[in-house]
Write an enzyme that holds these catalytic residues in place. Structure first.
Site, PDB file in Angstrom:
ATOM      1  N   GLY A  96     -44.417  60.162 -46.977  1.00  0.00           N
ATOM      2  CA  GLY A  96     -45.111  61.219 -47.934  1.00  0.00           C
ATOM      3  C   GLY A  96     -45.411  62.140 -48.229  1.00  0.00           C
ATOM      4  O   GLY A  96     -44.779  62.862 -46.628  1.00  0.00           O
TER       5      GLY A  96
ATOM      6  N   LYS B 147     -33.042  51.227 -64.330  1.00  0.00           N
ATOM      7  CA  LYS B 147     -32.126  52.080 -65.285  1.00  0.00           C
ATOM      8  C   LYS B 147     -30.470  51.297 -65.267  1.00  0.00           C
ATOM      9  O   LYS B 147     -29.940  50.511 -66.253  1.00  0.00           O
ATOM     10  CB  LYS B 147     -32.395  53.348 -66.354  1.00  0.00           C
ATOM     11  CG  LYS B 147     -31.257  53.027 -66.868  1.00  0.00           C
ATOM     12  CD  LYS B 147     -32.191  53.011 -68.393  1.00  0.00           C
ATOM     13  CE  LYS B 147     -33.466  54.004 -68.875  1.00  0.00           C
ATOM     14  NZ  LYS B 147     -33.416  53.475 -70.061  1.00  0.00           N
TER      15      LYS B 147
ATOM     16  N   CYS C 161     -39.215  59.825 -42.636  1.00  0.00           N
ATOM     17  CA  CYS C 161     -40.618  60.738 -42.425  1.00  0.00           C
ATOM     18  C   CYS C 161     -41.325  61.044 -42.153  1.00  0.00           C
ATOM     19  O   CYS C 161     -41.775  60.665 -41.300  1.00  0.00           O
ATOM     20  CB  CYS C 161     -40.077  61.278 -44.333  1.00  0.00           C
ATOM     21  SG  CYS C 161     -40.374  63.283 -43.934  1.00  0.00           S
ATOM     22  N   TYR C 162     -42.766  60.741 -42.952  1.00  0.00           N
ATOM     23  CA  TYR C 162     -43.635  59.902 -42.502  1.00  0.00           C
ATOM     24  C   TYR C 162     -43.768  59.032 -42.119  1.00  0.00           C
ATOM     25  O   TYR C 162     -45.006  58.748 -41.063  1.00  0.00           O
ATOM     26  CB  TYR C 162     -45.105  60.164 -44.605  1.00  0.00           C
ATOM     27  CG  TYR C 162     -46.260  60.095 -43.486  1.00  0.00           C
ATOM     28  CD1 TYR C 162     -47.055  60.635 -43.491  1.00  0.00           C
ATOM     29  CD2 TYR C 162     -46.781  58.843 -43.964  1.00  0.00           C
ATOM     30  CE1 TYR C 162     -48.662  60.890 -42.991  1.00  0.00           C
ATOM     31  CE2 TYR C 162     -47.818  58.682 -43.384  1.00  0.00           C
ATOM     32  CZ  TYR C 162     -49.053  59.454 -42.974  1.00  0.00           C
ATOM     33  OH  TYR C 162     -50.407  58.890 -42.704  1.00  0.00           O
TER      34      TYR C 162
ATOM     35  N   HIS D 232     -34.161  61.738 -45.203  1.00  0.00           N
ATOM     36  CA  HIS D 232     -34.065  61.576 -46.248  1.00  0.00           C
ATOM     37  C   HIS D 232     -32.508  60.341 -46.745  1.00  0.00           C
ATOM     38  O   HIS D 232     -32.316  60.771 -47.445  1.00  0.00           O
ATOM     39  CB  HIS D 232     -34.941  61.684 -47.731  1.00  0.00           C
ATOM     40  CG  HIS D 232     -36.548  61.794 -47.903  1.00  0.00           C
ATOM     41  ND1 HIS D 232     -37.559  61.533 -47.810  1.00  0.00           N
ATOM     42  CD2 HIS D 232     -36.540  62.869 -47.150  1.00  0.00           C
ATOM     43  CE1 HIS D 232     -38.466  61.832 -47.312  1.00  0.00           C
ATOM     44  NE2 HIS D 232     -38.354  62.516 -47.268  1.00  0.00           N
TER      45      HIS D 232
ATOM     46  N   ASP E 195     -33.447  49.658 -72.551  1.00  0.00           N
ATOM     47  CA  ASP E 195     -34.313  48.552 -71.281  1.00  0.00           C
ATOM     48  C   ASP E 195     -35.388  47.616 -72.429  1.00  0.00           C
ATOM     49  O   ASP E 195     -35.468  46.239 -72.470  1.00  0.00           O
ATOM     50  CB  ASP E 195     -35.801  48.828 -71.444  1.00  0.00           C
ATOM     51  CG  ASP E 195     -35.259  50.501 -70.137  1.00  0.00           C
ATOM     52  OD1 ASP E 195     -34.180  50.536 -69.629  1.00  0.00           O
ATOM     53  OD2 ASP E 195     -35.945  51.763 -70.291  1.00  0.00           O
TER      54      ASP E 195
ATOM     55  N   GLU F 193     -31.974  58.164 -48.432  1.00  0.00           N
ATOM     56  CA  GLU F 193     -32.784  56.944 -50.054  1.00  0.00           C
ATOM     57  C   GLU F 193     -31.847  58.005 -51.074  1.00  0.00           C
ATOM     58  O   GLU F 193     -31.701  57.926 -51.835  1.00  0.00           O
ATOM     59  CB  GLU F 193     -34.122  56.258 -49.891  1.00  0.00           C
ATOM     60  CG  GLU F 193     -34.691  57.845 -50.280  1.00  0.00           C
ATOM     61  CD  GLU F 193     -35.517  57.879 -49.155  1.00  0.00           C
ATOM     62  OE1 GLU F 193     -36.906  59.299 -49.290  1.00  0.00           O
ATOM     63  OE2 GLU F 193     -34.893  58.077 -47.842  1.00  0.00           O
TER      64      GLU F 193
END
Length: 521
Positions: free
Chosen positions: A54, A377, A86-87, A173, A231, A175
Site C-alpha cells: 500500500g 484478460k 511490503c506495507y 513484491h 471480454d 507478485e
C-alpha cells in the site's frame, strides 16, 4: 468448496496481481478491503491470508489498519498462515511491537536478494535472485520472535518469518513480473506453508460459473452489451452455454469501431453462434454529440451516456420482440477496469473513467451480472479457449469501450474517424503479416492534433500526424513499449503515409506504463 486464500487490500496498485499469482498456482483467491471485520474473514475459512502492499506509512493519519486479531486466527490445522507484502509486512511488525521508519534511501526498482534462510517461503530460490522493491519505509526494529531470512544492500530486513508460527513477510513484491522467482515465492506460501492442493482452474471456473449463472437467472432473461472484443465475446458464449435463448446481445455501432467491425461482429454471433443479437447503428447520433469536444473525460462521458440511451431504446425493442423484460444486464468487466476506478477506501484518483464500472443509472432497472469481474484478460482468454471461441476473437488485442473516440486526440470528425480506421487497419494487417501480432499485448494507431509540412509528388502538404503504439505486457497493469523491428516500422509508416490521404507523417510511441498509460487518452 475450493481451498481459499484471502487477500486483504491495503491500497496497493498490485493487489489484483497477487490474486492472479495465487490463482496461477491453482488456488482460489478472493480480495477484501483491509477494513473487513475479522469475524467475516474467519467465516470464510481461509487456508491462508495475504496482506497486500500500500502507499501509506503505518504512522500516517488514516493509514489502512491491520486488526491484530488477524494474526491470531485459527484454522483446523492450527494458526492460519499469513504473508505480509511490503506495507503488509510493516503492518504485521507494527501491530506486533516492532518499529517502522522512513528509509534513508528509498528503494524503487530491482535489487539483489541475499537469502539467509531458504527453508519455507524462500525455498528453491537461486543465490542470485532479483526482486522488485517499491518502498519508502522499512523496518528498524523487529518484534520478538521475528527472524530475518533475507536482505538486500539497502534493506537489511527484506524478508522475515515468525518463530513457531506460519507467518512470513517480504519487503519486496513477489507478485510483479520484475521479480522472476515471485511465482516460486507465492507457490511456496500457498502449497508449502498453507498446504493447498491446487484444486482451482479455468475448467473448474467454467463449470461452477455456468451453474452459478443458471441458479441466479432461473427463468429470467439477460441482456449483454456486446462489443466484439475478447471480454464481452467470451462472456456471451459462456452465458449462452448457461442459459441459451434467455440471452439477448445488443451491439451498438457508435461510429468509433475498427474497420469492418460492424459487419464482422454480426456475422460471428448471429450466424455462427446463433445468439439472439440486436444490432443498432447509432453512429450519426454519437458523432454529432461528440462534434467539437476535445477533453478526453468529456468524450468518455458523452459516449457512455449516449450508449446508455441507445442501449435503453434497444432493450425496449427486445422487450417488444420477445415479450419479456430482461432482469439482468451482463458486462465483461475485468479486474483492471475495477482497479483504475476504485480503491479500498472508495473512489481513487481517477486515471480514466470506465463506463462499465460502478453500477447503472437509476433509470436503468437491471441487476448487474459480471461473470469475469475478478479475472484478468489472460484468464478470460484461457476460458475462451476451453469454450472453443475462435482464436481470431480470443487473440484480439484489448479495445477501449469508447473506441476510436479516445484515439483521436482533439475534436472528432467523420473524416478523422475514416482516416484513423484505415491507419489502424494497416498497422494491424502488417503485424499479422510479419507474425508480430501475437507477440505484443496491444497495438493501435492514434491521430494526433497536430499537422506537419510534407512533400509528396513535389507538392507541399500540410496534413495529420499518425502515432502508432505497441506494448508488451502480461496483464495490462504494467507495460513496456514493444521493440518492433525497424524495417517493419519503416514499412508500416510508408504504407500509412502513401495510402491514406490526410496523413503525411508517422511516429512510434516508446513510452512504458508507468509513467504513461497504454492509451493516449
Amino acid at each position: 468448496m475450493h481451498q481459499r486464500i484471502v487477500i486483504l487490500d491495503f491500497g496497493s496498485q498490485y493487489t489484483q496481481l497477487i490474486a492472479r499469482r495465487v490463482r496461477e498456482s491453482g488456488v482460489y483467491s478472493e480480495i477484501f478491503p483491509c477494513t473487513t471485520p475479522t469475524a467475516e474473514i474467519a467465516a470464510l475459512d481461509p487456508v491462508g491470508i495475504i496482506l497486500s502492499g500500500g502507499p501509506s506509512s503505518v504512522y500516517d493519519e488514516g493509514a489502512p489498519p491491520l486488526d491484530p486479531a488477524i494474526l491470531s486466527l485459527e484454522g483446523p490445522s492450527g494458526r492460519i498462515p499469513v504473508l505480509g507484502i511490503c506495507y503488509g509486512l510493516q503492518a504485521m511488525a507494527h501491530v506486533s511491537g516492532g518499529s517502522v521508519a522512513k528509509a534513508d534511501r528509498r528503494e524503487f526498482g530491482r535489487a539483489a536478494l541475499d537469502v539467509l534462510d531458504p527453508a519455507g517461503l524462500l525455498e528453491g530460490l537461486p543465490a542470485d535472485t532479483t526482486v522488485w522493491m517499491s518502498h519508502g519505509d522499512h523496518l528498524t526494529r523487529l518484534p520478538e520472535g521475528f527472524k530475518v531470512i533475507a536482505k538486500t544492500d539497502n534493506a537489511p530486513i527484506a524478508a522475515i518469518k515468525v518463530e513457531g508460527l506460519p507467518h512470513y513477510g517480504v519487503q519486496f513484491h513477489p507478485e510483479v513480473v520484475h521479480t522472476p522467482e515471485g511465482k516460486t515465492v507465492i507457490r511456496n506460501f500457498t502449497h508449502g506453508i498453507c498446504g493447498c492442493s491446487g484444486d482451482w482452474s479455468a475448467a473448474s471456473f467454467i463449470d461452477e460459473k455456468t451453474q452459478e449463472i443458471r441458479d441466479l437467472v432461473g427463468d429470467d432473461h439477460v441482456i449483454l452489451g456486446l462489443s466484439g472484443g475478447v471480454d464481452s465475446s467470451v462472456a456471451a458464449v459462456l452465458l449462452h452455454r448457461a442459459i441459451g435463448g434467455q440471452l439477448t446481445c445488443i451491439f451498438v455501432n457508435n461510429g468509433l469501431l475498427r474497420l469492418g467491425e460492424w459487419e464482422q461482429v454480426q456475422e460471428t454471433f448471429r450466424d455462427h453462434y446463433h445468439i439472439r443479437l440486436e444490432a443498432v447503428d447509432a453512429s450519426d447520433l454519437f458523432l454529432d454529440r461528440l462534434a467539437g469536444v476535445t477533453d478526453p473525460e468529456e468524450k468518455r462521458h458523452i459516449i457512455g451516456n449516449t450508449f446508455v440511451e441507445v442501449f435503453d431504446d434497444a432493450t425496449d425493442s427486445v422487450v417488444n420482440r420477445i415479450g419479456i423484460k430482461p432482469r439482468y444486464l451482463a458486462q465483461g468487466t475485468l479486474y483492471p477496469d475495477v482497479i483504475e476506478s476504485v480503491s479500498f477506501k472508495g473512489p481513487s484518483a481517477t486515471i480514466k473513467s470506465h463506463h462499465n464500472v460502478g453500477g447503472l443509472p437509476d433509470e436503468m432497472d437491471f441487476e448487474i451480472l459480471e461473470p469475469f469481474r475478478e479475472l484478468f484478460k489472460d484468464e478470460v482468454r484461457s476460458i475462451g479457449r476451453l469454450l472453443e471461441v475462435p482464436q481470431s476473437i480470443i487473440g484480439r488485442h484489448p479495445f477501449p469501450g469508447p473506441g476510436l473516440g479516445i484515439r483521436i486526440l482533439g475534436p472528432i470528425t467523420r473524416e478523422e474517424v475514416r482516416v484513423l480506421q484505415l491507419a489502424d487497419a494497416i498497422f494491424i494487417e502488417e503485424l499479422r503479416k510479419w507474425n508480430l501480432y501475437d507477440e505484443v499485448w496491444q497495438a493501435f494507431a492514434v491521430l494526433l492534433p497536430v499537422r506537419t509540412v510534407g512533400v509528396m509528388g513535389d507538392e507541399r502538404t500540410y496534413e495529420n500526424v499518425c502515432g502508432i503504439r505497441a506494448v508488451t505486457s502480461v496483464d495490462g497493469m504494467t507495460a513496456d513499449w514493444a521493440h518492433l523491428p525497424h524495417d517493419f516500422l519503416g514499412h508500416v509508416s510508408n504504407r500509412i503515409v502513401n495510402e491514406i490521404r490526410g496523413i503525411n507523417r508517422c511516429v512510434y510511441d516508446i513510452s512504458s506504463k508507468p509513467p504513461a498509460t497504454i492509451e493516449w487518452e
